[in-house]
Scaffold this motif. Structure first.
Motif, short mmCIF file in Angstrom:
data_model
loop_
_atom_site.label_atom_id
_atom_site.label_comp_id
_atom_site.label_asym_id
_atom_site.label_seq_id
_atom_site.Cartn_x
_atom_site.Cartn_y
_atom_site.Cartn_z
N ASP A 212 0.76 -1.15 -0.08
CA ASP A 212 -0.12 -0.11 -0.18
C ASP A 212 0.90 1.19 -0.07
N GLY A 213 2.32 1.21 0.07
CA GLY A 213 3.05 2.29 0.11
C GLY A 213 3.19 3.04 1.48
N ARG A 214 2.35 2.63 2.42
CA ARG A 214 2.00 3.49 3.50
C ARG A 214 3.01 3.22 4.61
N ARG A 215 3.73 1.85 4.77
CA ARG A 215 4.35 1.57 5.60
C ARG A 215 5.67 0.83 5.20
N CYS A 216 6.52 0.57 6.32
CA CYS A 216 8.05 0.01 5.79
C CYS A 216 8.36 -0.98 6.86
N ALA A 217 8.50 -2.15 6.49
CA ALA A 217 9.25 -3.30 7.48
C ALA A 217 10.90 -2.84 7.39
N VAL A 230 8.19 -1.90 12.13
CA VAL A 230 7.28 -1.45 10.98
C VAL A 230 7.00 0.02 11.30
N LEU A 231 7.40 0.80 10.18
CA LEU A 231 7.71 2.17 10.26
C LEU A 231 6.25 2.76 9.33
N ASP A 232 5.51 3.68 10.21
CA ASP A 232 4.10 4.17 9.26
C ASP A 232 4.44 5.60 8.74
N PHE A 233 4.44 5.65 7.49
CA PHE A 233 5.02 6.99 6.68
C PHE A 233 4.30 7.92 7.24
N CYS A 253 10.10 -9.18 3.97
CA CYS A 253 9.19 -8.88 2.73
C CYS A 253 7.82 -9.03 2.92
N TRP A 254 6.97 -8.35 2.47
CA TRP A 254 5.51 -8.18 2.68
C TRP A 254 4.93 -9.15 1.81
N SER A 255 3.56 -9.74 2.38
CA SER A 255 2.58 -10.51 1.51
C SER A 255 1.91 -9.58 0.70
N PRO A 256 1.21 -10.03 -0.37
CA PRO A 256 0.66 -9.00 -1.51
C PRO A 256 -0.43 -8.22 -0.90
N ASP A 257 -1.25 -8.86 0.21
CA ASP A 257 -2.20 -8.30 0.88
C ASP A 257 -1.70 -7.31 1.83
N GLY A 258 -0.50 -7.31 2.54
CA GLY A 258 0.07 -6.60 3.38
C GLY A 258 -0.30 -6.85 4.83
N THR A 259 -0.78 -8.21 4.98
CA THR A 259 -1.14 -8.53 6.40
C THR A 259 0.20 -9.49 6.81
N LYS A 260 0.91 -9.84 6.17
CA LYS A 260 2.08 -10.59 6.71
C LYS A 260 3.55 -10.18 6.19
N ILE A 261 4.33 -10.37 6.93
CA ILE A 261 5.70 -10.28 6.74
C ILE A 261 6.63 -11.61 6.80
#
Length: 386
Positions: A212-217, A230-233, A253-261
């Motif tokens: 989603d481009g809003r967070r960074c692991a 996890v950083l919230d931009f 690395c993120w899962s495609p739905d952003g629910t898992k790392i």
């Protein structure tokens, strides 16, 4: 505020850029799975060379004297791809060889979509990678999957590792030791404008931006032990996701739905891949086979690829995380494979081996890996944009 959350300051901006000339590329040595034959009759030049190269590495086509698809016309004006009851009319205006190659890449991606019933090409995406020039000197580069238009982005004469693309396909996050300790930088692959992600205390590595481009692991050690955060931009806050006092985490690395790392931890004394549920922060070990499992990357359609050390050599593995490690299959022969990264087609990965970068087709009946370019250097840490 809990001790797992801290405030961050705004980003700084700097600019670095450079150019490196390409060396002629390797070609596919033999045919694997059955391909769609394409006859190319456009005049010789940069456009036709790039067109044939990108067709041959796409995984779908093979260039032949006669084919079920005909590509004809005049590069710089109009080129047509016709066959199988379909036609692509491409306007290919360009001013130089780079523009010619880009026009050819766009046509190949259009051909993949049109002639494979909606497939997605990767010719117009880019690969970021590192050239390690010495113990404390490694620079960041990009090129296209065909191996042309190599561009040097940094000239810092210090170590740089782990580039990962943001979802926008323009920004690259990587770790640089420009400030004498590892910190995460963001650099725009087109403009060269860059700056540190944040003024982290301690070492900061392994940045991976969520779909989603809003967070960074990322992996931070400001509280002592390298842990996953996890950083919230938007809020400029970071939240600690793991607490393994006697272990170190890496390579999220993120899962495609952003629910898992998915990430790597050595809490079992050997690097293994774990999967964390972001909402609950519950972690489950994913890999058990192999003495070392590293460098995971999650495709847009839900596949996980990683490097697995077995009997002293490393292979690339692919699995469906929902089905567990039992669904894993080898997609390379044993070697010194590292840092696989998925292409936009969810079929190819780029990976490093023996100081070179290869395009690997994960299809069971695929061609052998193709070396992207043959420039002299210690090339490593490749990452595909999507």
């Amino acid at each position: 505020m809990s001790n797992n959350v801290i405030s961050l300051s705004s980003l700084l901006l700097m600019a670095v850029s450079g150019i490196a000339a390409p060396v002629p590329n390797a070609v596919v040595e033999k045919a694997g799975a059955e391909r769609i034959t394409v006859a190319v009759t456009t005049p010789a030049g940069a456009y036709t060379t790039a067109l044939k190269r990108n067709l041959s590495i796409s995984g779908w086509f093979t260039v032949a004297n006669e084919g079920s698809i005909q590509v004809s016309g005049t590069p710089g004006a109009a080129v047509t791809a016709t066959g199988r009851g379909k036609t692509i009319n491409a306007t290919t205006a360009f001013a130089d060889d780079y523009g010619a190659r880009m026009a050819a890449r766009r046509l190949v991606d259009a051909m993949v979509k049109t002639f494979t019933e909606g497939g997605k090409g990767f010719a117009t995406t880019r690969v970021a990678f590192i050239d390690r020039k010495g113990k404390d000197n490694a620079e960041l580069y990009t090129c296209y999957p065909d191996g042309y238009d190599i561009r040097q982005l940094t000239s810092d004469r210090c170590a740089a590792v782990g580039p990962r693309w943001a979802p926008n396909g323009e920004d690259i996050y990587y770790t640089s030791f420009l400030q004498k300790f590892g910190n995460i930088f963001r650099i725009n692959a087109t403009t060269g404008q860059r700056g540190p992600l944040a003024p982290f205390k301690g070492t900061a590595t392994g940045a991976a931006v969520a779909p989603d481009g809003r967070r960074c692991a990322c992996i931070l050690s400001y509280q002592g032990n390298p842990e996953l955060y996890v950083l919230d931009f938007g809020t400029k806050m970071v939240k600690r996701m793991t607490a393994t006092v006697n272990a170190a985490e890496a390579s999220p690395c993120w899962s495609p739905d952003g629910t898992k790392i998915a990430y790597v931890s050595d809490q079992s004394r050997h690097p293994q891949i774990y999967i964390l549920d972001v909402a609950t922060q519950k972690t489950q070990r994913f890999t058990n086979k192999g003495t070392e499992n590293t460098n995971p990357d999650w495709s847009a359609d839900g596949q996980l690829v990683w490097a697995s050390k077995r009997q002293g050599q490393t292979v690339l593995m692919v699995a469906d995380p929902a089905k567990g490690e039992g669904s894993a299959r080898e997609v390379s022969k044993p070697g010194s494979w590292e840092h696989p990264s998925w292409a936009a087609d969810n079929r190819h990965v780029v990976a490093s081996r023996d100081q070179a970068i290869f395009l690997v087709d994960t299809d069971p009946e695929a061609d052998p890996p193709v070396q992207i370019f043959r420039n002299k250097g210690n090339w490593m840490n490749p990452a595909f944009s999507r």
